[in-house]
Design a protein around this motif. Structure first.
Motif, mmCIF file in Angstrom:
data_model
loop_
_atom_site.group_PDB
_atom_site.id
_atom_site.type_symbol
_atom_site.label_atom_id
_atom_site.label_comp_id
_atom_site.label_asym_id
_atom_site.label_seq_id
_atom_site.Cartn_x
_atom_site.Cartn_y
_atom_site.Cartn_z
ATOM 1 N N LEU A 82 48.569 35.514 33.410
ATOM 2 C CA LEU A 82 48.283 36.827 34.062
ATOM 3 C C LEU A 82 49.509 37.766 34.093
ATOM 4 O O LEU A 82 50.518 37.670 33.926
ATOM 5 C CB LEU A 82 48.046 36.737 35.620
ATOM 6 C CG LEU A 82 47.467 37.781 36.508
ATOM 7 C CD1 LEU A 82 46.263 37.443 37.378
ATOM 8 C CD2 LEU A 82 48.525 38.521 37.184
ATOM 9 N N HIS A 95 43.559 43.015 26.988
ATOM 10 C CA HIS A 95 42.277 42.616 27.253
ATOM 11 C C HIS A 95 41.475 41.737 26.279
ATOM 12 O O HIS A 95 40.760 40.801 26.600
ATOM 13 C CB HIS A 95 41.356 43.499 27.532
ATOM 14 C CG HIS A 95 40.931 44.458 26.704
ATOM 15 N ND1 HIS A 95 41.906 45.456 26.118
ATOM 16 C CD2 HIS A 95 39.659 44.691 26.021
ATOM 17 C CE1 HIS A 95 41.302 46.237 25.257
ATOM 18 N NE2 HIS A 95 39.921 45.724 25.260
ATOM 19 N N LYS A 100 44.426 37.640 31.730
ATOM 20 C CA LYS A 100 43.785 38.457 32.888
ATOM 21 C C LYS A 100 45.010 39.451 33.416
ATOM 22 O O LYS A 100 46.113 39.102 33.074
ATOM 23 C CB LYS A 100 43.681 37.557 33.964
ATOM 24 C CG LYS A 100 42.409 36.361 33.814
ATOM 25 C CD LYS A 100 41.190 36.814 33.498
ATOM 26 C CE LYS A 100 40.198 35.798 33.446
ATOM 27 N NZ LYS A 100 39.911 34.898 34.616
ATOM 28 N N THR A 101 44.518 40.399 33.684
ATOM 29 C CA THR A 101 45.221 41.758 34.051
ATOM 30 C C THR A 101 44.960 42.295 35.233
ATOM 31 O O THR A 101 43.869 42.247 35.464
ATOM 32 C CB THR A 101 45.220 42.818 32.807
ATOM 33 O OG1 THR A 101 43.915 43.266 32.695
ATOM 34 C CG2 THR A 101 45.629 42.309 31.609
ATOM 35 N N ASN A 137 41.198 43.613 34.571
ATOM 36 C CA ASN A 137 40.222 42.802 35.263
ATOM 37 C C ASN A 137 40.136 43.212 36.858
ATOM 38 O O ASN A 137 39.071 42.991 37.408
ATOM 39 C CB ASN A 137 40.739 41.156 35.137
ATOM 40 C CG ASN A 137 40.639 40.684 33.629
ATOM 41 O OD1 ASN A 137 41.539 40.631 32.880
ATOM 42 N ND2 ASN A 137 39.523 40.516 33.404
ATOM 43 N N TYR A 359 45.641 37.181 42.588
ATOM 44 C CA TYR A 359 46.070 36.613 41.154
ATOM 45 C C TYR A 359 45.206 35.528 41.125
ATOM 46 O O TYR A 359 44.851 34.822 39.954
ATOM 47 C CB TYR A 359 47.529 36.152 41.392
ATOM 48 C CG TYR A 359 48.657 37.440 40.947
ATOM 49 C CD1 TYR A 359 48.088 38.602 40.800
ATOM 50 C CD2 TYR A 359 49.934 37.284 41.582
ATOM 51 C CE1 TYR A 359 49.044 39.895 40.913
ATOM 52 C CE2 TYR A 359 50.878 38.235 41.268
ATOM 53 C CZ TYR A 359 50.349 39.508 40.992
ATOM 54 O OH TYR A 359 51.170 40.684 40.985
ATOM 55 N N LEU A 362 41.551 35.745 40.078
ATOM 56 C CA LEU A 362 41.368 35.972 38.851
ATOM 57 C C LEU A 362 41.679 34.865 37.853
ATOM 58 O O LEU A 362 40.999 34.434 36.790
ATOM 59 C CB LEU A 362 42.308 37.103 38.369
ATOM 60 C CG LEU A 362 42.058 38.319 38.997
ATOM 61 C CD1 LEU A 362 43.004 39.667 38.331
ATOM 62 C CD2 LEU A 362 40.714 39.197 38.283
ATOM 63 N N SER A 363 42.666 33.889 38.265
ATOM 64 C CA SER A 363 42.988 32.669 37.489
ATOM 65 C C SER A 363 42.139 31.967 37.573
ATOM 66 O O SER A 363 41.811 30.974 36.519
ATOM 67 C CB SER A 363 44.421 32.225 37.866
ATOM 68 O OG SER A 363 44.272 31.441 39.019
ATOM 69 N N GLN A 366 35.890 33.798 36.074
ATOM 70 C CA GLN A 366 35.271 33.940 34.751
ATOM 71 C C GLN A 366 35.267 35.562 34.732
ATOM 72 O O GLN A 366 34.788 36.218 33.991
ATOM 73 C CB GLN A 366 34.074 33.582 34.491
ATOM 74 C CG GLN A 366 33.941 32.158 34.531
ATOM 75 C CD GLN A 366 34.898 31.437 33.383
ATOM 76 O OE1 GLN A 366 35.176 31.757 32.250
ATOM 77 N NE2 GLN A 366 35.823 30.453 33.821
ATOM 78 N N TYR A 367 35.874 36.410 35.839
ATOM 79 C CA TYR A 367 35.875 37.829 35.806
ATOM 80 C C TYR A 367 36.626 38.323 34.518
ATOM 81 O O TYR A 367 37.667 37.889 34.397
ATOM 82 C CB TYR A 367 36.765 38.251 37.015
ATOM 83 C CG TYR A 367 36.663 39.543 37.411
ATOM 84 C CD1 TYR A 367 36.146 40.561 36.583
ATOM 85 C CD2 TYR A 367 36.753 40.023 38.726
ATOM 86 C CE1 TYR A 367 36.071 41.982 36.669
ATOM 87 C CE2 TYR A 367 36.574 41.270 39.298
ATOM 88 C CZ TYR A 367 36.251 42.129 38.190
ATOM 89 O OH TYR A 367 36.061 43.747 38.612
#
Length: 367
Positions: A82, A95, A100-101, A137, A359, A362-363, A366-367
């Motif tokens: 990330l 991206h 992931k950002t 994200n 974090y 997101l990790s 599937q976003y």
């Protein structure tokens, strides 16, 4: 997780964006030691904060366009899970690399008050902000007001934004001997008003001075901070209007001395025209000192019940608030108590946990 950070401001900015970056990264490393934190920045060897972050994984870059163009390749090579852009920006095409950002958006000042910025700078900022809002994200907005600005000005979907306030830790437990030493060093024997921040048009220091001319009180103003041409204008105003005996310019103070100034002040006066958040407001409340601040943008949100709110464009309104604050110990005590409680919303531990929760979400999504 291996988490990368845009550490430009962390190493090279001494005020708002830099303070946010350092507090957040230090807090994450302290409270979540199970993860690895990589700091991407240039000219780290020139930073006064290099020693403070020597135990982190430092990733220096080269070239004037590295932060925008070359950084994505380095992040991928380092196998980051990330990447967090701590101040508005993300590197191009990250991206597309499956990483992931997160990006923190502090404000949109150049949109709200464009006269403060050259035309070319406004266009560059707009491109960068728009790109980040589109491709991140998730977006961290540092206040509800900033969240609303992003939705209105960049059409960001509400569900993409998380409001996570900046970390503002409470000060160390006061040491009477240290406090007395600082008070003696600067001659803080009499009550005073306090201003903390950059001396620029947006912060509206002239508004405070005009209020002092209207007010019948004689309490002096202590100014902590510095600026460029606007500071010269402010100093000229002070001299021309006979305020020199009542205004002290301190420049920048060591971090360990600033809490003593907060605690000794009658109130912090912060009538800014616009803030993404307003860290000095919470710092003052943590120290038990009430504030006089603007009734606009994020300042009612940051100051909460510890403030008297004023119209920043009305010196008369500011002067009236100063009169109320200085004449009523009961009011100051009530605001102080309410403000201390409100400030607990912004402790480093709470902010770090909210950030880490994002974090982790997101990790694993599937976003």
């Amino acid at each position: 997780m291996r988490i990368g950070f845009d550490a430009k401001r962390l190493f090279h900015n001494h005020t708002g964006l830099g303070v946010y970056s350092r507090r957040l990264v230090e807090g994450l490393a302290k409270h979540h030691v199970e993860h690895e934190y990589l700091l991407y920045a240039q000219k780290v060897e020139q930073s006064r904060y290099k020693a403070k972050f020597k135990d982190f994984s430092l990733r220096p870059g080269k070239g004037w366009a590295w932060r925008t163009v070359g950084l994505s390749k380095d992040i991928v090579s380092d196998a980051c899970d990330l990447y967090h852009g701590l101040s508005h920006e993300l590197p191009l095409n990250l991206h597309k690399r499956g990483i992931k950002t997160v990006v923190t958006m502090h404000d949109v000042i150049f949109k709200v008050d464009p006269d403060l910025f050259p035309y070319v700078d406004r266009k560059i900022y707009d491109l960068k902000w728009r790109y980040s809002c589109k491709h991140a994200n998730a977006i961290i907005a540092v206040s509800e007001h900033t969240r609303c600005d992003l939705i209105e000005l960049y059409n960001v979907p509400d569900e993409k934004i998380r409001v996570i306030y900046p970390p503002v830790p409470p000060p160390p437990i006061p040491n009477i001997l240290v406090d007395q030493s600082v008070e003696n060093k600067y001659g803080l024997s009499e009550p005073f008003w306090l201003f903390v921040g950059a001396i620029n048009p947006r912060k509206n220091l002239l508004g405070i001075l005009r209020a002092m001319l209207i007010s019948k009180g004689s309490m002096p103003l202590v100014v902590v901070g510095s600026g460029g041409s606007y500071e010269k204008k402010v100093r000229q105003f002070v001299v021309q209007n006979g305020l020199s005996p009542r205004v002290r310019f301190m420049g920048h103070l060591p971090n360990e001395e600033l809490p003593i100034f907060y605690r000794r002040a009658t109130a912090l006066i912060y009538p800014s025209h616009y803030e993404g958040f307003g860290i000095p407001l919470v710092e003052s409340l943590h120290n038990g000192t009430p504030v006089i601040t603007s009734n606009s943008s994020s300042m009612p949100e940051a100051a909460g019940p510890g403030a008297i709110l004023v119209d920043p464009d009305s010196p008369e309104d500011i002067a009236e608030a100063m009169s109320k604050m200085s004449s009523s110990p009961t009011l100051r005590s009530e605001l102080s108590t309410a403000g201390r409680l409100h400030a607990q919303r912004f402790t480093t531990e709470k902010v770090v946990q909210h950030t880490m929760n994002l974090y982790k979400y997101l990790s694993t999504s599937q976003y």
